[in-house]
Design an enzyme around this catalytic site. Structure first.
Site, PDB file in Angstrom:
ATOM      1  N   TYR A 168      -0.348  -3.714   4.063  1.00  0.00           N
ATOM      2  CA  TYR A 168      -0.705  -2.691   3.076  1.00  0.00           C
ATOM      3  C   TYR A 168       0.277  -1.531   3.121  1.00  0.00           C
ATOM      4  CZ  TYR A 168      -2.482   0.130   6.936  1.00  0.00           C
ATOM      5  OH  TYR A 168      -2.582   0.858   8.087  1.00  0.00           O
ATOM      6  N   PHE A 178       0.831   7.742   3.461  1.00  0.00           N
ATOM      7  CA  PHE A 178       0.248   8.182   4.725  1.00  0.00           C
ATOM      8  C   PHE A 178       0.271   7.081   5.784  1.00  0.00           C
ATOM      9  CE2 PHE A 178      -3.385   6.758   2.135  1.00  0.00           C
ATOM     10  CZ  PHE A 178      -3.977   5.831   2.971  1.00  0.00           C
ATOM     11  N   ASP A 179       0.445   5.824   5.375  1.00  0.00           N
ATOM     12  CA  ASP A 179       0.471   4.751   6.374  1.00  0.00           C
ATOM     13  C   ASP A 179       0.991   3.471   5.731  1.00  0.00           C
ATOM     14  OD1 ASP A 179       0.193   3.487   8.784  1.00  0.00           O
ATOM     15  OD2 ASP A 179      -1.967   3.158   8.607  1.00  0.00           O
ATOM     16  N   ILE A 198     -13.214   1.395   6.561  1.00  0.00           N
ATOM     17  CA  ILE A 198     -13.910   2.305   5.652  1.00  0.00           C
ATOM     18  C   ILE A 198     -14.581   1.463   4.562  1.00  0.00           C
ATOM     19  CG2 ILE A 198     -12.447   4.290   6.117  1.00  0.00           C
ATOM     20  CD1 ILE A 198     -10.840   3.591   3.624  1.00  0.00           C
ATOM     21  N   TYR A 224     -12.457   8.642   3.770  1.00  0.00           N
ATOM     22  CA  TYR A 224     -12.617   9.481   4.959  1.00  0.00           C
ATOM     23  C   TYR A 224     -13.357  10.782   4.657  1.00  0.00           C
ATOM     24  CZ  TYR A 224      -9.514   6.222   7.270  1.00  0.00           C
ATOM     25  OH  TYR A 224      -8.977   5.087   7.814  1.00  0.00           O
ATOM     26  N   PHE A 241      -4.349   1.894  -1.987  1.00  0.00           N
ATOM     27  CA  PHE A 241      -3.766   0.866  -1.126  1.00  0.00           C
ATOM     28  C   PHE A 241      -3.192  -0.260  -1.976  1.00  0.00           C
ATOM     29  CE2 PHE A 241      -6.893   2.853   1.637  1.00  0.00           C
ATOM     30  CZ  PHE A 241      -6.228   2.938   2.843  1.00  0.00           C
TER      31      PHE A 241
END
Length: 569
Positions: A168, A178-179, A198, A224, A241
């Site tokens: 992802y 962010f990731d 999540i 979150y 995502f």
């Protein structure tokens, strides 16, 4: 301090709508909206009741700054249309897209009015806000999924209790990353429906196929929430995502056998204890290859059911036929488990093998002899010491031709029992009559063994197609001549044709040839008869004077008996 929060509303929302729709001048100024950037894609705009997250700089009309979310490093979050923001800002941001930039000029009565704001904003001050919209969401929102690409074949989709591996890229709504699992060069691995993810991601992954890529948008309350996560994901942030599903399995899965092609003739199936040779291509579920026996140009060879290979392959190799082809899908708990294997196979990977069974055998196997044609007249058959002529084809069990006697002008010739051919062939050639045809299946321990031979792979089962074309009955090893009936009781008298008490080579030769012609005796086949008889004579002529006497013959017989040797005559 955030100076966007409403202190006092001096104009109702409906009055604002009237001003905006009629564009009629009124006694009071309205918000002036200057849109200086609109993104190319705008799938959603701010509406009343939405929650928004945005950055802003607040200045007076002379450009002097009085507030900035940028300076604080924290975007502003709030709900639109419910009087919780400055009226002018509330009105000015409606209809904005994520990443849109607007300059809002807010008159005093839509800002802090005649009271101002503490010592920061004087009374009756017009304010200018430079707003960059970062995020829009609503409590009625659901997880949004969009399939970007899908594999052609999809026999199974992600369900609760499955274990999945996926790649992802994660970004905020404005595109800020962010990731990324790609940056770490390893998949994210997890169970579905066990609360390890999540809620929005669990929902977004359900129903995916291996190889599918999806865009998943998750509202904050399914991500979150108001706390965010670390320094990368701010509070109240929608998450985006781009997901690629690499594989999935269930802990209850067994191996899956597909695309099975079984030869019409399958007289035997593999079992525990057999030694098997097979080719394979190994891939992951997304089709990425990790290994291939074809690239090494050699089969994979192993025992079955003895723990020499991963348990899933061990199971798949039992009960197969020679020449069989199939696709085997092996879950990780029957492969390399959570740890994987080296750099090539990651942990928890589902493995897919396209296999081709070349052959298998058991160390206890005998030669498999199948008679395909036998003449009606079959009285004379082959045995040990016979000199025979035969035609043959020698192949691997997959049909690869290794050798054939048709490449030569004459049939193959050998003496049975003389270690001239491999043991399995020597055995399979016995008991044949001229014109008979056979198929032999010879295990490697009766062929060329684990090392193989020139042109023959190690541990290969061999298939011979035979036709016997000639037999010359032989004599035992160490013999040049054998009697086919009882030898004459007065042998020297029979040898001494002219009765002169001496037997020269000529007389000896004439006698032996007569015995052969009358079917009373047999010379070793495959050699010059004159040379054989000459050797026989030399063995009897003890003093090497060119003739045999009765005493020499007697001594020779006694000497051979003493040494436990069989007398040639």
């Amino acid at each position: 301090m955030n100076y966007l929060i409403r202190k006092e509303a001096t104009l109702s929302f409906y009055a604002y709508r009237f001003f905006m729709l009629t564009s009629s001048p009124g006694p009071l100024e309205d918000v002036v909206v200057d849109t200086y950037y609109v993104p190319k894609m705008c799938t959603r705009t701010v509406a009343s009741g939405d929650y928004v997250r945005y950055h802003y700089n607040g200045t007076f009309t002379d450009g002097k700054k009085f507030d900035s979310s940028h300076d604080r490093g924290t975007p502003f979050s709030g709900q639109v249309g419910l009087g919780r923001l400055l009226t002018g800002v509330d009105r000015g941001i409606q209809g904005m897209c994520v990443n849109e930039g607007r300059k809002l000029t807010v008159p005093p009565h839509l800002a802090y009015g005649s009271l101002g704001a503490a010592d920061v904003v004087p009374p009756d001050t017009t304010l200018v806000f430079d707003v960059l919209m970062l995020d829009i969401w609503n409590m009625e929102d659901k997880v949004q999924t969009r399939t970007i690409s899908k594999s052609e074949s999809c026999k199974r989709t992600v369900q609760k209790s499955d274990y999945i591996r996926y790649h992802y890229n994660g970004t905020l709504m404005d595109g800020t990353p962010f990731d990324s699992s790609h940056n770490r060069k390893q998949t994210y691995n997890t169970y579905i429906g066990e609360g390890w993810l999540i809620k929005g991601m669990e929902e977004g992954l359900l129903g995916m196929c291996v190889g599918e890529t999806r865009n998943v948008i998750i509202p904050p309350f399914l991500g979150y929430g108001e706390k965010g996560y670390g320094t990368e994901i701010p509070p109240h942030a929608s998450l985006v995502f781009d997901v690629e599903l690499v594989d999935l399995h269930n802990p209850k899965d067994d191996i899956i056998v597909e695309n099975q092609v079984v030869p019409e003739s399958c007289l035997r199936k593999s079992g525990v204890g057999d030694f098997i040779r097979y080719h394979y291509n190994g891939t992951f579920m997304d089709g990425k290859p990790f290994d291939s026996s074809y690239q090494r140009n050699e089969t994979y060879n192993t025992y079955i059911g003895m723990g020499y290979v991963i348990s899933g392959m061990d199971k798949a190799l039992q009960g197969v036929c020679m020449g069989e082809k199939s696709r085997i899908t092996i879950p990780p708990h029957m492969a390399y488990g959570e740890n994987g294997a080296g750099e090539d196979i990651p942990g928890s990977a589902v493995l897919v093998f396209d296999i081709h069974i070349i052959d298998f055998h058991n160390p206890k196997d005998l030669v498999d002899i199948r008679i395909t044609h036998k003449p009606e007249d079959c009285n004379l058959t082959t045995d040990r010491d016979d000199l025979i002529q035969y035609e043959y084809n020698c192949s691997l069990m997959d049909g690869t031709l290794l050798f054939t006697s048709r490449d030569y002008a004459n049939p193959q010739e050998t003496t049975l029992g003389a270690d001239k051919v491999i043991d399995g062939l020597d055995e399979g050639l016995r008991g044949m009559c001229v014109g008979e045809k056979r198929v032999l299946i010879i295990p490697p321990h009766l062929g060329h063994g684990a090392k193989g031979a020139s042109g023959v792979p190690g541990s290969a089962v061999l298939l011979f197609e035979l036709e016997l074309v000639g037999i010359q009955k032989g004599v035992p090893t160490g013999y040049l001549f054998v009697w086919l009936e009882e030898s004459p009781p007065q042998l020297f008298e029979e040898l001494d044709l002219n009765k002169d008490k001496e037997v020269p080579l000529e007389e000896f030769t004439e006698f032996i040839k007569l015995q052969v012609a009358e079917g009373k005796g047999r010379l070793r086949p495959g050699q010059d008869p004159e040379a054989i008889i000459a050797d026989m004579f030399k063995n009897q002529d003890r003093n090497k004077d060119g003739k045999i006497t009765a005493e020499e013959l007697k001594l020779k017989v006694e000497e051979d008996a003493e040494k436990a040797r069989h007398e040639e005559l």
